[in-house]
Design a protein around this motif. Structure first.
Motif, mmCIF file in Angstrom:
data_model
loop_
_atom_site.group_PDB
_atom_site.id
_atom_site.type_symbol
_atom_site.label_atom_id
_atom_site.label_comp_id
_atom_site.label_asym_id
_atom_site.label_seq_id
_atom_site.Cartn_x
_atom_site.Cartn_y
_atom_site.Cartn_z
ATOM 1 N N LEU A 34 -27.097 -5.535 3.696
ATOM 2 C CA LEU A 34 -27.197 -5.670 2.305
ATOM 3 C C LEU A 34 -25.871 -6.031 1.597
ATOM 4 O O LEU A 34 -25.596 -6.818 0.952
ATOM 5 C CB LEU A 34 -27.671 -4.351 1.751
ATOM 6 N N TRP A 35 -24.632 -5.278 2.072
ATOM 7 C CA TRP A 35 -23.574 -5.407 1.504
ATOM 8 C C TRP A 35 -22.968 -7.079 1.765
ATOM 9 O O TRP A 35 -22.477 -7.493 0.944
ATOM 10 C CB TRP A 35 -22.501 -4.672 2.070
ATOM 11 N N GLN A 36 -23.345 -7.317 2.902
ATOM 12 C CA GLN A 36 -22.923 -8.560 3.397
ATOM 13 C C GLN A 36 -23.681 -9.933 2.602
ATOM 14 O O GLN A 36 -22.977 -10.712 2.046
ATOM 15 C CB GLN A 36 -23.105 -9.117 4.956
ATOM 16 N N PRO A 66 -17.951 -3.431 5.548
ATOM 17 C CA PRO A 66 -17.733 -4.556 6.715
ATOM 18 C C PRO A 66 -16.581 -5.314 6.173
ATOM 19 O O PRO A 66 -16.306 -5.926 5.118
ATOM 20 C CB PRO A 66 -18.881 -5.452 6.602
ATOM 21 N N GLY A 67 -15.472 -5.621 7.120
ATOM 22 C CA GLY A 67 -14.265 -6.221 7.177
ATOM 23 C C GLY A 67 -13.330 -5.618 6.309
ATOM 24 O O GLY A 67 -12.110 -6.049 6.148
ATOM 25 N N ALA A 79 -27.189 5.160 -0.224
ATOM 26 C CA ALA A 79 -28.506 6.084 -0.337
ATOM 27 C C ALA A 79 -29.707 5.276 -0.554
ATOM 28 O O ALA A 79 -30.784 5.407 -0.194
ATOM 29 C CB ALA A 79 -28.219 7.217 -1.107
ATOM 30 N N LEU A 80 -29.538 4.438 -1.794
ATOM 31 C CA LEU A 80 -30.842 3.766 -2.210
ATOM 32 C C LEU A 80 -31.052 2.715 -1.225
ATOM 33 O O LEU A 80 -32.442 2.698 -1.152
ATOM 34 C CB LEU A 80 -30.518 3.137 -3.643
ATOM 35 N N THR A 81 -30.301 2.213 -0.275
ATOM 36 C CA THR A 81 -30.825 1.494 0.583
ATOM 37 C C THR A 81 -31.660 1.940 1.782
ATOM 38 O O THR A 81 -32.537 1.190 2.293
ATOM 39 C CB THR A 81 -29.402 0.771 1.396
ATOM 40 N N ASN A 82 -31.900 3.187 1.734
ATOM 41 C CA ASN A 82 -32.751 3.716 2.570
ATOM 42 C C ASN A 82 -34.213 3.174 2.418
ATOM 43 O O ASN A 82 -34.957 3.269 3.341
ATOM 44 C CB ASN A 82 -32.692 5.421 2.387
ATOM 45 N N ALA A 130 -29.975 -8.916 -7.125
ATOM 46 C CA ALA A 130 -28.631 -9.738 -6.825
ATOM 47 C C ALA A 130 -28.916 -10.134 -5.211
ATOM 48 O O ALA A 130 -28.378 -11.055 -5.026
ATOM 49 C CB ALA A 130 -27.478 -8.786 -6.850
ATOM 50 N N ALA A 131 -29.546 -9.476 -4.257
ATOM 51 C CA ALA A 131 -29.629 -9.807 -2.880
ATOM 52 C C ALA A 131 -30.994 -10.545 -2.579
ATOM 53 O O ALA A 131 -31.335 -11.028 -1.577
ATOM 54 C CB ALA A 131 -29.838 -8.539 -2.120
ATOM 55 N N GLY A 132 -31.650 -10.722 -3.790
ATOM 56 C CA GLY A 132 -32.931 -11.705 -3.773
ATOM 57 C C GLY A 132 -34.116 -11.052 -3.105
ATOM 58 O O GLY A 132 -34.801 -11.740 -2.554
#
Length: 524
Positions: free
Chosen positions: A108-110, A233-234, A246-249, A292-294
């Motif tokens: 998700l971050w990427q 990442p990176g 947390a919410l990404t769970n 934002a991530a579609g």
């Protein structure tokens, strides 16, 4: 036609302490709706779990003299055990320290970074470790030289390099979606209405206050001041902000980033159940991250209220925290499940009272429902050789009973689709009261001598009513209603709502009845 799949979630519970009544309450509501939807022919995915990263957990582990992973392993198990104690029917239990979840957070971050939704900067502001949140100066109060957040948590001034999410960009779109009409596919529904109004006002005030500098509304989404979290990442000097993690769970559990995963059909979530203290994170930050991530945002967020204990605010310092495990041991699982959703309209604050619990148990459960079942089934045992009488035509004398019975399931659908649990239970018990009035009016014990055919018809009608109540109450009291359905002779494969249209055959053998509820005497 196949009914749509349903996705229901609890918040994932923070593992800095053991479970309490608030955790049990949120999960119970989710469990009841999940069970109801399954009985109504839906495929359901019900998720719960634990939130195990962040500065607060790192600090709690240090205070306990444990490694953070060992600490979270131990405390998370207490929440998993609670699902068993409370009879929850969750389909998955997710932990944010799992590999699948870390992979989903990185993915998700990427995506957000590739879309230009995240940028590197510096952050400074008033930060509450307990809430894992920053607050504006106007939100703070000061006592004895210490500043406090609205939650009561102390805050400190923090400055550190941070990645930011372009939250300001998505706030107008959030307002638009809040205001779409009910049933619109893009609507983000916040319930109860008071929470929706609160969130709208919060965003509108922010947009007004920072109209000339909207970047002030952007959200810091990384930390460098501690290490217990998912690495960015990176840039491993940063860990992801615990709320992004947390919410990404909710999407991890349905297969993200694999949108071809069999579970992905459940997204978007139909209802996120949360406490009112975390409604902002679920109704502003979370849908903004997703858009934002579609990815489609959740359909509804329902924020329930808080419990007090015998009129007092619950706190560890007062020593009045309610342990749900002890409560179940004292009063029984199903009476506790029933009481928590019967006593207070879901969404409002409520007061936990042992006297009120006992009164509900003795009055509604034992006297109204339990006594009705025992009287009816005992009469069938004595007067019908323990076999179900034939299905009988309805007379004018039966009209009031069936006016309440026939509409029970449709009434429940209406109330539970709005998460009005107390209204659903009130509708069932209004019908139970009518059934008790009916048995008194018809007096089947007297009809045996004067009109045995009518006696058999009355007992069959009461059995039909009891079957409806037992089927409808399964989501709330699964164990006790399974016992009642056994006593009613209902086969295991005929305990869903559609089966109510198929009468049980005449002559079905019924076992001798036994009490469903144990009455409790209140101390003098």
């Amino acid at each position: 036609m196949a009914k749509p799949p349903i996705y229901l979630t609890t918040p994932i519970y923070y593992v800095n302490d053991k479970p309490h009544i608030g955790h049990a309450y949120t999960s119970l509501a989710t469990d009841v709706l999940a069970r109801f939807k399954r009985l109504d022919g839906h495929e359901v995915f019900f998720l719960t779990g634990t939130d195990e990263h962040g500065q607060k957990v790192e600090k709690a582990a240090q205070e306990a003299g444990e490694d953070p992973q060992a600490f979270t392993d131990r405390v998370s198990q207490a929440f998993r055990d609670l699902t068993v104690t409370m009879g929850f029917s969750n389909d998955d239990f997710i932990r944010t320290t799992e590999a699948r979840h870390k992979a989903a957070c990185v993915a998700l971050w990427q995506v957000l970074a590739e879309r230009g939704e995240i940028y590197l900067g510096d952050y400074e502001g008033w930060y509450a470790v307990r809430d894992e949140a920053f607050y504006g100066p106007d939100e703070l109060t000061e006592r004895d030289g210490v500043r406090y957040a609205p939650s009561g948590a102390p805050v400190e001034w923090v400055r550190e390099p941070s990645y930011f999410f372009r939250l300001s960009k998505w706030l107008p779109e959030l307002l638009r979606r809040y205001d779409l009409p009910e049933g619109h596919p893009e609507r983000i529904d916040i319930q109860p209405e008071s929470r929706r109004n609160e969130i709208r006002a919060f965003i509108q005030q922010g947009l007004k206050d920072f109209a000339d500098r909207p970047e002030k509304l952007d959200l810091s989404v990384s930390r460098t001041s501690f290490t217990w979290g998912v690495k960015v990442p990176g840039d491993p000097a940063h860990v992801m902000y615990v709320w992004l993690d947390a919410l990404t769970n909710y999407i991890t559990a349905v297969g993200y980033p694999d949108t071809h995963h069999p579970r992905w059909k459940f997204w978007p979530a139909d209802v996120h159940f949360v406490g009112k203290d975390i409604v902002r994170f679920h109704t502003i930050y979370w849908p903004a991250f997703l858009m934002a991530a579609g990815i489609a945002p959740p359909r509804r967020v329902f924020a329930h209220g808080w419990w007090t204990n015998e009129g007092q605010k619950i706190s560890k310092s007062l020593g009045n925290v309610i342990d749900p495990v002890a409560l179940v041991a004292e009063y029984g699982l199903d009476p506790v499940r029933y009481f928590l959703l019967r006593e207070v309209p879901f969404g409002q604050d409520g007061d936990f009272s042992r006297k009120a619990l006992v009164n509900r148990l003795n009055g509604e459960l034992a006297d109204a429902l339990g006594n009705l079942a025992n009287r009816t089934l005992s009469l069938i045992q004595r007067n019908c050789e323990g076999r179900l009488p034939a299905d009988a035509a309805r007379s004018v004398e039966d009209a009031a009973l069936f006016a309440s019975v026939d509409g029970v399931v449709d009434t429940l659908r209406k109330h539970l689709d709005q998460q009005h649990f107390h209204s659903a239970l009130e509708a069932i018990f209004a019908s139970v009261r009518e059934a008790n009035a009916y048995i008194t009016r018809q007096a089947p014990w007297a009809l045996r001598k004067t009109d045995p055919a009518r006696m058999a018809a009355v007992l069959r009608h009461l059995h039909t009513a009891l079957r409806c109540y037992a089927t409808a109450l399964q989501p709330f009291m699964p164990g006790t209603m399974a016992a009642l359905l056994d006593q009613l002779g209902v086969p295991r494969d005929a305990r869903h709502f559609a089966a109510l249209d198929d009468p049980l055959p005449e002559g079905t053998p019924l076992p001798p009845p036994s009490p469903l509820f144990r009455k409790i005497e209140l101390p003098a």
